[in-house]
Motif scaffolding. Structure first.
Motif, PDB file in Angstrom:
ATOM      1  N   LYS A 359     -32.890  20.293   8.518  1.00 13.67           N
ATOM      2  CA  LYS A 359     -33.700  20.319   9.717  1.00 13.67           C
ATOM      3  C   LYS A 359     -34.609  21.386   9.537  1.00 13.67           C
ATOM      4  CE  LYS A 359     -31.072  17.438  10.995  1.00 13.67           C
ATOM      5  NZ  LYS A 359     -30.835  16.644  11.281  1.00 13.67           N
ATOM      6  N   ALA A 360     -35.961  21.364  10.097  1.00 11.44           N
ATOM      7  CA  ALA A 360     -36.742  22.425  10.092  1.00 11.44           C
ATOM      8  C   ALA A 360     -36.180  23.603  10.974  1.00 11.44           C
ATOM      9  CB  ALA A 360     -38.073  22.105  10.626  1.00 11.44           C
ATOM     10  N   ALA A 361     -35.863  24.398  10.683  1.00 10.94           N
ATOM     11  CA  ALA A 361     -35.437  25.613  11.589  1.00 10.94           C
ATOM     12  C   ALA A 361     -36.696  26.236  12.370  1.00 10.94           C
ATOM     13  CB  ALA A 361     -34.729  26.551  10.785  1.00 10.94           C
ATOM     14  N   ILE A 362     -36.448  26.065  13.453  1.00  9.52           N
ATOM     15  CA  ILE A 362     -37.645  26.758  14.033  1.00  9.52           C
ATOM     16  C   ILE A 362     -37.378  28.145  14.548  1.00  9.52           C
ATOM     17  CG2 ILE A 362     -39.412  26.536  15.741  1.00  9.52           C
ATOM     18  CD1 ILE A 362     -38.108  23.916  15.729  1.00  9.52           C
ATOM     19  N   LEU A 373     -32.701  23.331  14.919  1.00  9.09           N
ATOM     20  CA  LEU A 373     -33.581  22.102  15.361  1.00  9.09           C
ATOM     21  C   LEU A 373     -33.922  22.636  16.726  1.00  9.09           C
ATOM     22  CD1 LEU A 373     -34.578  19.656  14.289  1.00  9.09           C
ATOM     23  CD2 LEU A 373     -32.633  18.414  15.293  1.00  9.09           C
ATOM     24  N   SER A 374     -35.203  22.219  17.224  1.00 11.58           N
ATOM     25  CA  SER A 374     -35.590  22.532  18.422  1.00 11.58           C
ATOM     26  C   SER A 374     -35.581  21.080  19.394  1.00 11.58           C
ATOM     27  CB  SER A 374     -36.702  23.105  18.747  1.00 11.58           C
ATOM     28  OG  SER A 374     -37.938  22.331  18.593  1.00 11.58           O
ATOM     29  N   ILE A 378     -36.620  16.611  18.613  1.00 14.11           N
ATOM     30  CA  ILE A 378     -35.876  15.744  19.144  1.00 14.11           C
ATOM     31  C   ILE A 378     -36.869  14.778  19.658  1.00 14.11           C
ATOM     32  CG2 ILE A 378     -34.077  14.944  20.316  1.00 14.11           C
ATOM     33  CD1 ILE A 378     -32.698  16.291  18.342  1.00 14.11           C
ATOM     34  N   HIS A 379     -37.576  15.467  20.638  1.00 14.84           N
ATOM     35  CA  HIS A 379     -38.542  14.727  21.376  1.00 14.84           C
ATOM     36  C   HIS A 379     -39.585  13.770  20.729  1.00 14.84           C
ATOM     37  CE1 HIS A 379     -37.619  15.741  25.421  1.00 14.84           C
ATOM     38  NE2 HIS A 379     -37.819  17.100  25.274  1.00 14.84           N
ATOM     39  N   ASP A 380     -39.855  14.589  19.484  1.00  8.65           N
ATOM     40  CA  ASP A 380     -41.103  14.188  18.526  1.00  8.65           C
ATOM     41  C   ASP A 380     -40.403  12.611  17.946  1.00  8.65           C
ATOM     42  OD1 ASP A 380     -42.606  16.973  17.703  1.00  8.65           O
ATOM     43  OD2 ASP A 380     -42.864  15.747  19.308  1.00  8.65           O
ATOM     44  N   ILE A 381     -38.972  13.145  17.484  1.00  7.97           N
ATOM     45  CA  ILE A 381     -38.479  11.874  16.915  1.00  7.97           C
ATOM     46  C   ILE A 381     -38.160  10.543  17.782  1.00  7.97           C
ATOM     47  CG2 ILE A 381     -36.255  11.501  15.690  1.00  7.97           C
ATOM     48  CD1 ILE A 381     -36.046  14.047  14.639  1.00  7.97           C
ATOM     49  N   VAL A 400     -28.889  17.718  18.761  1.00  7.40           N
ATOM     50  CA  VAL A 400     -29.438  18.991  18.109  1.00  7.40           C
ATOM     51  C   VAL A 400     -28.055  19.673  17.527  1.00  7.40           C
ATOM     52  CG1 VAL A 400     -29.931  21.403  18.468  1.00  7.40           C
ATOM     53  CG2 VAL A 400     -31.199  19.768  19.411  1.00  7.40           C
ATOM     54  N   ASP A 401     -26.788  19.444  18.147  1.00  2.26           N
ATOM     55  CA  ASP A 401     -25.618  19.901  17.417  1.00  2.26           C
ATOM     56  C   ASP A 401     -25.343  19.109  16.208  1.00  2.26           C
ATOM     57  OD1 ASP A 401     -23.839  21.074  20.544  1.00  2.26           O
ATOM     58  OD2 ASP A 401     -25.253  22.241  19.215  1.00  2.26           O
ATOM     59  N   ILE A 402     -25.455  17.895  16.461  1.00  2.00           N
ATOM     60  CA  ILE A 402     -25.196  17.072  15.382  1.00  2.00           C
ATOM     61  C   ILE A 402     -26.000  17.353  14.096  1.00  2.00           C
ATOM     62  CG2 ILE A 402     -25.193  14.629  14.411  1.00  2.00           C
ATOM     63  CD1 ILE A 402     -24.567  13.646  17.451  1.00  2.00           C
ATOM     64  N   ALA A 403     -27.091  17.474  14.493  1.00  2.00           N
ATOM     65  CA  ALA A 403     -28.131  17.740  13.458  1.00  2.00           C
ATOM     66  C   ALA A 403     -27.852  18.861  12.578  1.00  2.00           C
ATOM     67  CB  ALA A 403     -29.678  17.535  13.921  1.00  2.00           C
ATOM     68  N   GLU A 404     -27.430  19.899  13.494  1.00  2.00           N
ATOM     69  CA  GLU A 404     -27.373  21.091  12.870  1.00  2.00           C
ATOM     70  C   GLU A 404     -25.804  21.222  11.976  1.00  2.00           C
ATOM     71  OE1 GLU A 404     -27.115  24.410  15.587  1.00  2.00           O
ATOM     72  OE2 GLU A 404     -28.967  24.153  16.164  1.00  2.00           O
ATOM     73  N   ASP A 405     -25.004  20.473  12.555  1.00  2.00           N
ATOM     74  CA  ASP A 405     -23.740  20.413  11.864  1.00  2.00           C
ATOM     75  C   ASP A 405     -24.043  19.501  10.489  1.00  2.00           C
ATOM     76  OD1 ASP A 405     -21.471  20.078  14.555  1.00  2.00           O
ATOM     77  OD2 ASP A 405     -22.371  21.658  13.603  1.00  2.00           O
TER      78      ASP A 405
END
Lengths: 522, 128
Positions: A359-362, A373-374, A378-381, A400-405
Motif C-alpha cells: 500500500k502506498a503509505a501516506i 493506507l488512508s 479506500i474511497h478511490d478504490i 485499512v487494517d486488512i490492507a496493512e496486515d
C-alpha cells in the motif's frame, strides 16, 4: 555537515558544466550545501532551497544551473511559482546569483517559510526554506520544470505549480525535514519532456547525494529512465539489489531508474525516510488510482509499482485499463494529490528495490510509520468499482487494517525470502514468489526477463515400477476376463508378478491392481 | 551454467541442476505487432502505448507458460503430452473450449480436404 562538503564539489561541478539538469543534488539539503560552495551565481534558479533541515544550507542556488538553462525547463510554471515562493520566502528570489553566498548561513526565510523544499538545483527545483531569500525567485522558476525535488507538504501553494512541476520532474523532494508532504508524487508523473531532462539531473543528483535526498535522485532517475519501462524494471531489479535496503523496497520503479545509483541515505536520514516511505506509497497509490500516465516512461513503472502496492486485483485490471486513458485528467489529479504526498516515493533508493510495500503509505512524516493506507485511497478504490457505492466507516477501518496486515505479512515474508537468497536487498522476485506460491496471485509485468522453467514432477522409481506392473496385470486381467477364465488369469498374473519380486510384494501389487482396476473401470 | 545457447525451447534441462537464473532470456516484443492490432480490435487506441503492449504481452506469455506447465504435469502421468491435456485444462472456460474444439475440427477437415486433393491430383496424373 558532512554532506555539505562532499556534495558541494560534485554537484556544483556538473551543474555549471552541464548546465542543467536538475541538479545532482536531489534534495534541498545537498543542493544547498553544494550551492554554497562552488556554484556560481548563474544558478539563480537553482534555488534557494529552503532548508528546514538542521544543516546550514549554504546556498541553494548554486545548483549550478545557469539561468539560461532554467528558462527552457521551468517554462510557464516558473512564473507561477515565483510569486508563491516569493511569498513564502518573503525575499526577493531574483537575486540569487548575487546572493548565493548568503545562503549558507542565513536561512531566515528558510526557517520561516514552509515553502516546499525544492532542490535548488538547476532545474528549478523549488527550494524550500532556503535560507537566503535570494534564491527564492530563482528556485521556483527552475524548479518547476526540473522538478526534482519539491516537497508537497508545504507546497500547497505549489499545488498549482506542482502540476507543472509534476509533469516535469518530480521526484523526491523529500523535504528534508519537511516531513511530509513532499511532492514526491510529482515523480510519478514525469512529463515526457521533463523526463528527458531529468535523466541528466537525476544521475548527477544521485552521485552527490548521500543525504536523504538520495531518495529523490532515485526517483528522478526513475523518471528519467521511464523509457525503460517494465523491462527496465525487471532488469533494474536484478542489478541494483546491492544498493537497496529493506526500507527502500517500496519503489520498484525507482530502482529501474537508479540502476546502481547512489545508495541509501545516511543513517540519520533513515528515520525521515521511514516517514516518507509511507507517504510515497500513498502517493503511488493515489497515482495509481488516478491512473495517471503522463508519459510513456512513467506508466509502466508507475502502474507496476502501483499494482504491487495495491495488490488489489481490481486495481490491477483498472490500472492496466487506465493506462490508455487520457493523461490529462489524471495528470491534474495526480499532481494535486502528488503534491500532497511527500516525496516519499523519491525516498526509495535509486537502487533496485523494485518491490515495495503494497500500500502506498501516506501519513505525513510520521516517523513511526502510522498508517499505511488512508481512507481516501479506500474511497478511490471503491469509486473505481462503483462510483455510487458507499462504505460504512467501520468497514473502511477494517479494510485499512486488512490492507496493512497484508502489506506487513507480504513484506515480512519477502524479506525472509531475500535473506534466504543471501541478499540484503528486497527485490521484486521475492515478493512475486511469495504471492505466487502462497496467495496464488500473479502480477504480470514484473517478472523481468527470465522464463519460468518447467520442473518435471519428481517420481520415484519404485512407484513407476509398481505402476507399470499394475498396468501389465490389468491388461492381462482384462484379456483373461474376456475369456472368462479368471482363475487362470490369477495364476498368470501371479506368475508374472512373481518374476519381479517376493511374495509379499506380489500381494501388495494385487492390492494396487484392484485399486487401479476400480479406477480404470470407473 | 545452463546453456548459453538458450535455444528456442523454453524448457530448460537446468531444472534439475541449479536454479535457473540465466535460463533462456525471454525475447521482448514477440507479439508486439499482432497484439497492437488485437488491442485495437478490442477497443484500445489504434496505436496503444508501448508499455501497455509490453504488459499485455507479459500477460500472454505468462498465461501460455503456465498452461504448458500444467499440461505437462497432466501429460506426464499419462505418458506423453497431448492435445487433450490442454482441452482438459480449459474445460471450465466454455468459450475457449468451444473455440478450441472448433479449430481442431476445422483442422481435421482441412487435412482431409488436402488429402483428397492430393489423391485427385495423383489420379489425374496417372490417368494422363
Amino acid at each position: 555537515m558532512d554532506q555539505q562538503q562532499p556534495p558541494p564539489p560534485t554537484p556544483n561541478a556538473p551543474p555549471p558544466s552541464s548546465a542543467v539538469d536538475p541538479p545532482p543534488q536531489p534534495q534541498p539539503q545537498p543542493q544547498i550545501q553544494q550551492q554554497t560552495t562552488p556554484t556560481p551565481p548563474s544558478s539563480t534558479s537553482s534555488t534557494a532551497i529552503p532548508n528546514p533541515n538542521p544543516n546550514p544550507i549554504p546556498k541553494p542556488l548554486p545548483s549550478a544551473i545557469p539561468p539560461p538553462k532554467q528558462p527552457p525547463q521551468p517554462k510557464p510554471a516558473l512564473p507561477s511559482h515565483q510569486p508563491r515562493s516569493a511569498a513564502a520566502f518573503s525575499r526577493p528570489w531574483q537575486q540569487h546569483s548575487a546572493q548565493f553566498t548568503h545562503f549558507s548561513s542565513s536561512s531566515p526565510s528558510a526557517s520561516s517559510s514552509p515553502s516546499p523544499s525544492l532542490s535548488s538545483q538547476p532545474r528549478g527545483s523549488i527550494a524550500l526554506g532556503v535560507p537566503s531569500s535570494h534564491s527564492g525567485p530563482s528556485p521556483p522558476s527552475p524548479s518547476p520544470p526540473q522538478s526534482t525535488p519539491f516537497t508537497g507538504s508545504f507546497g500547497h501553494s505549489f499545488g498549482g505549480t506542482s502540476s507543472s512541476n509534476v509533469s516535469q520532474a518530480r521526484p523526491m523532494m523529500r523535504g528534508i525535514g519537511m516531513g511530509s508532504s513532499v511532492g514526491s508524487s510529482s515523480q510519478m508523473r514525469p512529463g515526457g519532456i521533463s523526463a528527458q531532462h531529468q535523466q541528466r539531473p537525476l544521475q548527477s543528483s544521485l552521485r552527490p547525494t548521500s543525504s536523504p535526498t538520495s531518495q529523490s535522485p532515485s526517483t528522478q532517475n526513475f523518471q528519467g529512465h521511464g523509457l525503460m519501462r517494465v523491462s527496465a524494471v525487471g532488469s533494474s531489479s536484478s542489478t541494483p539489489s546491492t544498493l537497496q535496503t529493506p526500507q527502500s523496497p517500496n519503489q520498484p520503479w525507482l530502482s529501474s531508474g537508479a540502476q546502481g545509483k547512489p545508495p541509501l541515505p545516511p543513517p540519520w536520514h533513515r528515520p525521515q525516510l521511514r516517514a516518507h516511505i509511507p507517504q510515497q506509497h500513498h502517493s503511488l497509490q493515489t497515482v495509481s488510482q488516478q491512473q495517471h500516465v503522463s508519459s510513456p516512461q512513467v506508466p509502466p513503472q508507475n502502474i507496476s509499482s502501483i499494482q504491487q502496492q495495491e495488490h488489489f486485483e481490481q486495481q490491477f485490471s483498472q490500472s492496466r485499463a487506465s493506462q490508455s486513458l487520457p493523461h490529462q485528467q489524471q495528470d491534474s489529479r495526480s499532481q494535486g494529490s502528488a503534491n500532497q504526498k511527500p516525496s516519499s516515493l523519491a525516498m526509495v533508493q535509486p537502487s533496485t528495490v523494485q518491490v515495495t510495500q503494497n500500500k502506498a503509505a501516506i501519513t505525513e512524516s510520521d516517523d513511526s510509520g502510522g498508517r499505511i493506507l488512508s481512507k481516501r485511497s479506500i474511497h478511490d478504490i471503491v469509486n473505481q468499482i462503483d462510483p455510487s457505492e458507499k462504505l460504512d466507516p467501520e468497514v473502511e477501518d477494517i479494510l485499512v487494517d486488512i490492507a496493512e496486515d497484508f502489506v506487513d505479512s507480504i513484506t515480512t515474508f519477502g524479506c525472509s525470502l531475500a535473506k534466504h537468497r543471501k541478499s540484503d536487498t528486497l527485490e521484486a522476485k521475492d515478493i512475486l514468489l511469495h504471492l505466487e506460491r502462497n496467495w496464488n496471485l500473479t502480477l504480470p509485468g514484473f517478472s523481468g526477463d527470465e522464463i519460468k522453467t518447467y520442473k518435471k514432477p519428481i517420481t520415484n522409481e519404485v512407484h513407476k515400477e509398481r505402476l507399470a506392473v499394475i498396468k501389465k496385470s490389468i491388461l492381462a486381467r482384462e484379456a483373461a476376463n474376456a475369456k472368462h477364465i479368471i482363475g487362470q488369469t490369477a495364476v498368470n498374473t501371479k506368475g508374472n508378478v512373481g518374476k519381479a519380486a517376493a511374495n509379499i510384494w506380489v500381494l501388495q501389487m494385487l492390492k494396487y491392481e484392484k485399486y487401479h482396476e476400480a479406477l480404470f473401470f470407473f | 551454467m545452463s546453456n548459453p545457447s538458450a535455444g528456442a525451447s523454453s524448457k530448460s534441462k537446468v531444472g534439475s541442476s541449479q536454479p535457473s537464473e540465466t535460463s533462456f532470456k525471454r525475447k521482448r516484443g514477440v507479439f508486439q505487432k499482432d497484439l497492437q492490432h488485437m488491442m485495437y480490435g478490442f477497443g484500445d487506441d489504434p496505436n496503444p502505448l508501448p508499455e501497455t503492449v509490453a504488459l499485455v504481452e507479459d500477460i500472454v506469455v505468462e498465461y501460455v507458460t503456465d498452461m504448458a506447465h500444467k499440461a505437462q504435469d497432466i501429460g506426464s502421468k499419462r505418458g506423453k503430452l497431448s492435445v487433450d491435456d490442454f482441452l482438459y485444462l480449459i474445460r471450465k472456460d466454455l468459450p475457449k473450449l468451444n473455440r478450441c474444439t472448433e479449430l481442431l475440427s476445422m483442422q481435421e477437415e482441412l487435412k482431409q480436404a488436402r488429402k483428397a486433393f492430393e489423391v485427385d491430383e495423383e489420379k489425374l496424373g496417372t490417368l494422363e
